[in-house]
Write a protein that holds these residues in place. Structure first.
Motif, PDB file in Angstrom:
ATOM      1  N   LEU A  43     -76.496 -39.537   0.375  1.00 14.65           N
ATOM      2  CA  LEU A  43     -75.860 -38.367   0.971  1.00 14.65           C
ATOM      3  C   LEU A  43     -75.953 -37.180   0.026  1.00 14.65           C
ATOM      4  N   VAL A  44     -76.384 -36.035   0.562  1.00  6.36           N
ATOM      5  CA  VAL A  44     -76.497 -34.801  -0.206  1.00  6.36           C
ATOM      6  C   VAL A  44     -75.853 -33.671   0.588  1.00  6.36           C
ATOM      7  N   ALA A  45     -74.912 -32.976  -0.026  1.00  4.65           N
ATOM      8  CA  ALA A  45     -74.346 -31.770   0.584  1.00  4.65           C
ATOM      9  C   ALA A  45     -75.218 -30.580   0.211  1.00  4.65           C
ATOM     10  N   PHE A  46     -75.395 -29.654   1.150  1.00  2.38           N
ATOM     11  CA  PHE A  46     -76.236 -28.482   0.908  1.00  2.38           C
ATOM     12  C   PHE A  46     -75.728 -27.320   1.732  1.00  2.38           C
ATOM     13  N   LEU A  61     -72.874 -32.004   5.067  1.00  2.00           N
ATOM     14  CA  LEU A  61     -72.992 -33.288   4.384  1.00  2.00           C
ATOM     15  C   LEU A  61     -74.152 -34.038   5.011  1.00  2.00           C
ATOM     16  N   GLY A  62     -75.303 -34.001   4.342  1.00  2.00           N
ATOM     17  CA  GLY A  62     -76.535 -34.483   4.929  1.00  2.00           C
ATOM     18  C   GLY A  62     -76.812 -35.949   4.676  1.00  2.00           C
ATOM     19  N   PRO A  74     -72.748 -32.930   9.368  1.00  4.60           N
ATOM     20  CA  PRO A  74     -71.493 -32.260   9.689  1.00  4.60           C
ATOM     21  C   PRO A  74     -70.994 -31.491   8.471  1.00  4.60           C
ATOM     22  N   SER A  75     -69.907 -30.766   8.597  1.00  2.00           N
ATOM     23  CA  SER A  75     -69.396 -30.001   7.461  1.00  2.00           C
ATOM     24  C   SER A  75     -69.004 -30.934   6.320  1.00  2.00           C
ATOM     25  N   ALA A  76     -69.249 -30.486   5.091  1.00  2.00           N
ATOM     26  CA  ALA A  76     -69.087 -31.328   3.900  1.00  2.00           C
ATOM     27  C   ALA A  76     -67.660 -31.262   3.364  1.00  2.00           C
ATOM     28  N   GLU A  92     -68.437 -25.453  -4.870  1.00  2.00           N
ATOM     29  CA  GLU A  92     -67.189 -25.898  -5.485  1.00  2.00           C
ATOM     30  C   GLU A  92     -66.233 -26.485  -4.452  1.00  2.00           C
ATOM     31  N   HIS A  93     -66.252 -25.950  -3.244  1.00  2.00           N
ATOM     32  CA  HIS A  93     -65.403 -26.486  -2.180  1.00  2.00           C
ATOM     33  C   HIS A  93     -65.782 -27.938  -1.889  1.00  2.00           C
ATOM     34  N   VAL A  94     -67.087 -28.215  -1.931  1.00  2.00           N
ATOM     35  CA  VAL A  94     -67.555 -29.575  -1.663  1.00  2.00           C
ATOM     36  C   VAL A  94     -67.086 -30.516  -2.759  1.00  2.00           C
TER      37      VAL A  94
END
Length: 329
Positions: free
Chosen positions: A24-27, A35-36, A139-141, A153-155
């Motif tokens: 999983l990678v957030a971008f 959240l990919g 979907p949103s991370a 930073e939010h992630v």
């Protein structure tokens, strides 16, 4: 420990490698950080729900580097092509019929015959999607119910230690989720969610559109619920403690019930993440055997009501919901 990746060539290649390996990678996109996970791998999609602490499955939007890539997974109408030419890359999600050869997992589609697809805007996210070479569900991370993240930073505040990496692409330009438009309904397109593309801009292309009468009407397509959902032809009997030869068994854990005509074990080790990833496949497998061998019901062993087990229970309750003309298990 979640890695922070810089949005340069090395960081992009590392992020794409993680995604292809089922991580999983957030971008960042132009809307919010996503959240990919590889949408073709049910295990990766299951991890998305687990990381977000989302108690139920939902259909997820799959992201692509081009309209051509997106439309390879769906049946695109002339209106879909026109909207894509006008708004992609950009914050517009289209709901379209799933193509027969689609490689997106049932878990990402929530067992539906439609898919939610979009091409996001942003040099880095498009490069990442192209390098990955597969549909990416995102979907949103953030943890379920929390504020959507518009910066790396939010992630980290939400998901540090729960995902593999965050690709820091800077702050999001839009900071508002994509507009969702359903093109599968008869008549006018249905606006399921307001977002980054104003309704007025859409109307210039597709004319007046409809709105769902209630949240329940929008539920099946733009994340939500139906009471009876992904229902097999066989009647479903939940929380089985015994099973008969004329029944198929959806088992869970190292001690499946004995005596069933056919068995699919969601996870022999009792791993809920594995069970979630195998749920739709197992229901389809046993339903097919039921038609072939004349089984009268599908018995389901209990699944723990914790973590993603709650999502599995939700799906099973919907599979077992009464349907007109079907005998009860």
């Amino acid at each position: 420990m979640t890695k922070r990746l810089t949005a340069n060539q090395a960081g992009l290649e590392t992020a794409a490698h993680i995604l292809r390996q089922g991580g999983l990678v957030a971008f960042g996109t132009e809307t919010v950080y996503g959240l990919g996970g590889d949408a073709t791998q049910p295990e990766a999609v299951s991890r998305i729900f687990q990381a977000k602490n989302r108690p139920r499955f939902n259909p997820l939007i799959s992201h692509f580097p081009s309209a051509e890539a997106a439309f390879s997974q769906v049946i695109a109408s002339p209106l879909a092509h026109l909207l894509a030419e006008t708004f992609w890359p950009g914050p517009l999600t289209l709901i379209l019929p799933r193509a027969p050869g689609s490689t997106i997992s049932d878990l990402a589609a929530d067992g539906l015959s439609t898919l939610a697809v979009r091409v996001p805007r942003g040099e880095h996210v498009l490069s990442l999607l192209a390098l990955t070479g597969r549909p990416v569900a995102a979907p949103s991370a953030n943890r379920s119910g929390r504020i959507s993240p518009s910066a790396a930073e939010h992630v980290f505040d939400e998901l540090d230690g729960r995902i593999d990496a965050v690709l820091d692409t800077g702050p999001c330009a839009v900071g508002l989720e994509s507009t969702v438009l359903d093109l599968t309904a008869p008549g006018s397109p249905v606006l399921l969610r307001h977002g980054g593309i104003p309704a007025e801009a859409l109307e210039k292309i597709c004319g007046p559109f409809a709105f769902p009468q209630s949240e329940a009407d929008a539920a099946p397509l733009s994340p939500g619920r139906m009471l009876s959902h992904y229902a097999p032809a066989l009647p479903v009997r939940l929380n089985a403690t015994s099973v008969e030869k004329h029944e198929a068994l959806l088992a869970f854990g190292p001690a499946p019930l004995t005596g069933a005509g056919a068995v699919w074990n969601l996870s022999e080790t009792g791993n809920l993440e594995e069970a979630a990833a195998r749920l739709f496949q197992g229901l389809r497998y046993l339903d097919t055997l039921g038609a072939q061998h004349g089984f009268t019901a599908l018995a389901v062993q209990p699944v723990p009501a914790s973590g993603i087990g709650l999502a599995i229970q939700d799906r099973l309750r919907r599979a077992a919901a009464p349907r007109p003309g079907q005998p009860q298990a």
